[in-house]
Scaffold this active site. Structure first.
Site, PDB file in Angstrom:
ATOM      1  N   GLU A 170       0.973  -1.080   0.013  1.00 36.69           N
ATOM      2  CA  GLU A 170      -0.199  -0.017  -0.017  1.00 36.69           C
ATOM      3  C   GLU A 170       0.801   1.238  -0.097  1.00 36.69           C
ATOM      4  O   GLU A 170       0.722   2.120   0.857  1.00 36.69           O
ATOM      5  CB  GLU A 170      -1.050   0.080   1.189  1.00 36.69           C
ATOM      6  CG  GLU A 170      -2.096  -1.219   1.200  1.00 36.69           C
ATOM      7  CD  GLU A 170      -3.214  -1.067   1.957  1.00 36.69           C
ATOM      8  OE1 GLU A 170      -3.433  -0.092   2.835  1.00 36.69           O
ATOM      9  OE2 GLU A 170      -3.984  -1.666   1.700  1.00 36.69           O
ATOM     10  N   TYR A 243     -11.165  -4.232   0.359  1.00 38.81           N
ATOM     11  CA  TYR A 243     -12.219  -4.666   1.231  1.00 38.81           C
ATOM     12  C   TYR A 243     -13.567  -4.042   1.294  1.00 38.81           C
ATOM     13  O   TYR A 243     -13.807  -3.148   0.731  1.00 38.81           O
ATOM     14  CB  TYR A 243     -11.449  -3.957   2.654  1.00 38.81           C
ATOM     15  CG  TYR A 243     -10.113  -4.491   3.040  1.00 38.81           C
ATOM     16  CD1 TYR A 243     -10.352  -5.718   3.910  1.00 38.81           C
ATOM     17  CD2 TYR A 243      -8.960  -3.986   2.903  1.00 38.81           C
ATOM     18  CE1 TYR A 243      -9.024  -6.151   4.452  1.00 38.81           C
ATOM     19  CE2 TYR A 243      -7.721  -4.429   3.603  1.00 38.81           C
ATOM     20  CZ  TYR A 243      -7.877  -5.606   4.301  1.00 38.81           C
ATOM     21  OH  TYR A 243      -6.687  -6.050   4.533  1.00 38.81           O
ATOM     22  N   GLU A 298      -4.835  -8.661  -0.194  1.00 37.88           N
ATOM     23  CA  GLU A 298      -5.825  -8.528   0.982  1.00 37.88           C
ATOM     24  C   GLU A 298      -7.437  -8.361   0.555  1.00 37.88           C
ATOM     25  O   GLU A 298      -7.511  -7.338  -0.434  1.00 37.88           O
ATOM     26  CB  GLU A 298      -5.357  -7.156   1.693  1.00 37.88           C
ATOM     27  CG  GLU A 298      -3.995  -7.239   2.565  1.00 37.88           C
ATOM     28  CD  GLU A 298      -3.654  -6.052   3.256  1.00 37.88           C
ATOM     29  OE1 GLU A 298      -4.629  -5.264   3.705  1.00 37.88           O
ATOM     30  OE2 GLU A 298      -2.351  -5.719   3.207  1.00 37.88           O
ATOM     31  N   GLN A 347      -7.814 -11.336   8.064  1.00 38.54           N
ATOM     32  CA  GLN A 347      -6.748 -12.095   8.270  1.00 38.54           C
ATOM     33  C   GLN A 347      -6.931 -13.479   8.779  1.00 38.54           C
ATOM     34  O   GLN A 347      -8.045 -13.775   9.095  1.00 38.54           O
ATOM     35  CB  GLN A 347      -5.694 -11.189   9.051  1.00 38.54           C
ATOM     36  CG  GLN A 347      -5.281  -9.717   8.637  1.00 38.54           C
ATOM     37  CD  GLN A 347      -4.359  -8.853   9.046  1.00 38.54           C
ATOM     38  OE1 GLN A 347      -3.736  -9.531  10.112  1.00 38.54           O
ATOM     39  NE2 GLN A 347      -4.073  -7.824   8.539  1.00 38.54           N
TER      40      GLN A 347
HETATM   41  O1  AHR Z   1      -5.263  -5.849   6.780  1.00 34.52           O
HETATM   42  C1  AHR Z   1      -5.245  -4.657   7.608  1.00 34.52           C
HETATM   43  C2  AHR Z   1      -4.612  -3.510   6.925  1.00 34.52           C
HETATM   44  O2  AHR Z   1      -5.272  -3.116   5.807  1.00 34.52           O
HETATM   45  C3  AHR Z   1      -3.243  -3.825   6.417  1.00 34.52           C
HETATM   46  O3  AHR Z   1      -2.171  -3.315   7.272  1.00 34.52           O
HETATM   47  C4  AHR Z   1      -2.999  -2.800   5.223  1.00 34.52           C
HETATM   48  O4  AHR Z   1      -2.263  -3.300   4.173  1.00 34.52           O
HETATM   49  C5  AHR Z   1      -4.490  -2.537   4.890  1.00 34.52           C
HETATM   50  O5  AHR Z   1      -4.791  -1.139   4.917  1.00 34.52           O
END
Ligand code: AHR
Length: 495
Positions: A170, A243, A298, A347
């Protein structure tokens, strides 16, 4: 009526098992008080890692594990985590003390216990080129060098294989607030000096500009800058993140929500398809043969934390809503399996859309875990083409397909068809044609809750778990009819 034709003779390529990868960051209770409890703990462990979690993850055939972050990676200095004298640092996630007990050797031991591949993320944001190249030499070199000998002195004679190496994370945000142009320059510089000394090839992965780059615009600038220089460097993969993020509001709870919030989450998860399509278009321009991997390292649904827990520890519950998100997302990856070759759910333990939650010695498997178990037969199988005609699930001026499906053929010849119903209050009737195959054996598993918010707690850890599914009927040699209950995930295996 929803209709699916599974074209058993129309193969779409292999579904890389690495699509089923995971992510373990030094964040909240993912590592400490999660995966790692220490050798002296009363909780059964092997060299500090909980045996029950290792068993559970092996059961779902975890193919790879990304470490040490995330944002944490861009503040991580690998020398803090080797040898006897390890400093305590302040972890940017909640300013928690970071004892560095779990470092390179311990994490790679965990990967060996899990029988999965490691995927390391190197520090571009606050590290140096020298630091990163030395770390790779320390891990991968069997030569008689000072760094290899230091590793030997620290207890590891043989070098480790390192198949995946991330150059930063990121970089547009916590990785340094860089522009795509700036990161392109860094990528080329780091790429040049990060050398693998092992025999097993190491993929170097660029931290893509995902996040809000829904249309691949930043990816286009980055790729242009890397690929159109006089001496372009190799790029094995580009990672993006997506996300489904619900900011901190009472109605955004992980376990108490209504249909509006359900729908918002389904829509957010469905956006993954668009993000992949747009980023793939950019990559196709430079890599029409699709040798370069698009990696979603992610993904997951991110809600406000459980009441009373540290907001920076990102500990959240996980309901049937997340089970449907997991199935839908994995189906989307499989639908793009020619380009998307790896992904990491964020995670693995106690953080965001976790597979496993712990409380002291207690451990529970979330609905998301069960989906990864039900779909694991897709790993390394051959994706099959589907013709679909699904009813629409609408809210206001928005609409989504009610059903999501994916099919693959294993080496054994078994066909696995997985389905999920995105509708929170209506079951879905399905007519399924399995073209060019006489269905003889049909076994089914279903994951469904007693309500859409159903989830497992430490007092009721088995409230949501897979059970046998008998709702499909073979009408003739290759036609099935079935009912997919509200907000459910079903896996059918046919021969
Ligand atoms: O998964 C949590 C955070 O989300 C990670 O550290 C980052 O890469 C993303 O913004």
């Amino acid at each position: 009526m929803n209709k699916i034709t599974v074209k058993t003779k129309e193969e779409r390529g292999k579904i890389n098992r690495h699509l089923y990868g995971h992510f373990a960051e030094h964040l909240g209770r993912c590592i400490y008080d999660g995966l790692y409890v220490g050798e002296d703990s009363a909780i059964p462990n092997t060299r500090g890692f909980r045996n029950d979690i290792v068993q559970a993850l092996r059961h779902v055939n975890i193919p790879n594990l990304r470490w040490p972050g995330g944002c944490f990676a861009d503040e991580y200095h690998w020398r803090d985590g080797i040898g006897d004298d390890r400093p305590t640092r302040i972890n940017m996630w909640g300013n928690a003390p970071e004892p560095n007990t779990v470092g390179t050797h311990e994490f790679l031991d965990l990967c060996e216990q899990l029988r999965c591949e490691p995927y390391f993320g190197g520090n571009v944001g606050s590290g140096t080129v020298q630091e990163m190249r030395d770390w790779v030499e320390y891990i991968t070199s069997d030569y008689d060098s000072t760094l290899s000998n230091e590793r030997r002195k620290n207890g590891r004679e043989k070098a480790w294989a390192m198949p995946f190496w991330g150059i930063g994370n990121e970089n547009w945000g916590c990785g340094g607030h860089m522009t795509p142009e700036q990161y392109a320059d860094y990528y080329c510089q780091y790429h040049t000096f990060v050398r693998n000394y092992g025999e097993i090839p190491m993929m170097k992965i660029a931290a893509g500009l995902g996040g809000s780059d829904t249309n691949g615009e930043a990816t286009a600038i980055f790729m242009d800058k890397v690929m159109n220089r006089k001496h372009p460097v190799r790029m094995d993969g580009i990672s993006i993140h997506h996300y489904v993020y619900l900011p901190d509001k009472p109605e955004h709870s992980a376990t108490q929500f209504g249909e509006q919030e359900w729908y918002t989450v389904m829509q957010g998860a469905h956006l993954m398809d668009h993000i992949i399509i747009e980023n793939s278009k950019v990559m196709d321009k430079y890599d029409p043969d699709k040798k370069m991997w698009l990696i979603v390292d992610e993904w997951g649904a991110w809600y406000p934390v459980e009441p009373g827990t540290n907001p920076r520890f990102l500990y959240q519950q996980n309901s049937m809503r997340d089970a449907v998100v997991a199935a839908l997302t994995l189906h989307i990856f499989q639908d793009h399996c020619d380009r998307v070759q790896m992904a990491n759910l964020a995670q693995v333990v106690n953080v965001i859309q976790a597979m496993v939650l712990t409380e002291g010695e207690k451990m529970l498997l979330t609905p998301t875990y069960h989906v990864l178990d039900m779909l694991k037969g897709h790993q390394d199988a051959t994706a099959l083409s589907l013709d679909v005609d699904f009813e629409t699930y609408s809210m206001g001026d928005k609409s989504l397909p009610t059903v999501s499906a994916s099919a693959s053929k294993a080496e054994s010849g078994d066909v696995l068809l997985t389905l999920c119903n995105l509708h929170p209050s209506q079951s879905a009737e399905l007519n399924i044609n399995i073209a060019d195959m006489e269905v003889t054996i049909l076994t089914g598993t279903i994951l469904v809750g007693d309500e859409i918010t159903a989830h497992n707690t430490f007092d009721t850890p088995d409230r949501v778990q897979p059970t046998a599914y008998h709702g499909a009927t073979i009408e003739d040699r290759n036609t099935l009819t079935m009912t997919l209950p509200t907000a459910s995930v079903v896996a059918l295996t046919m021969r």
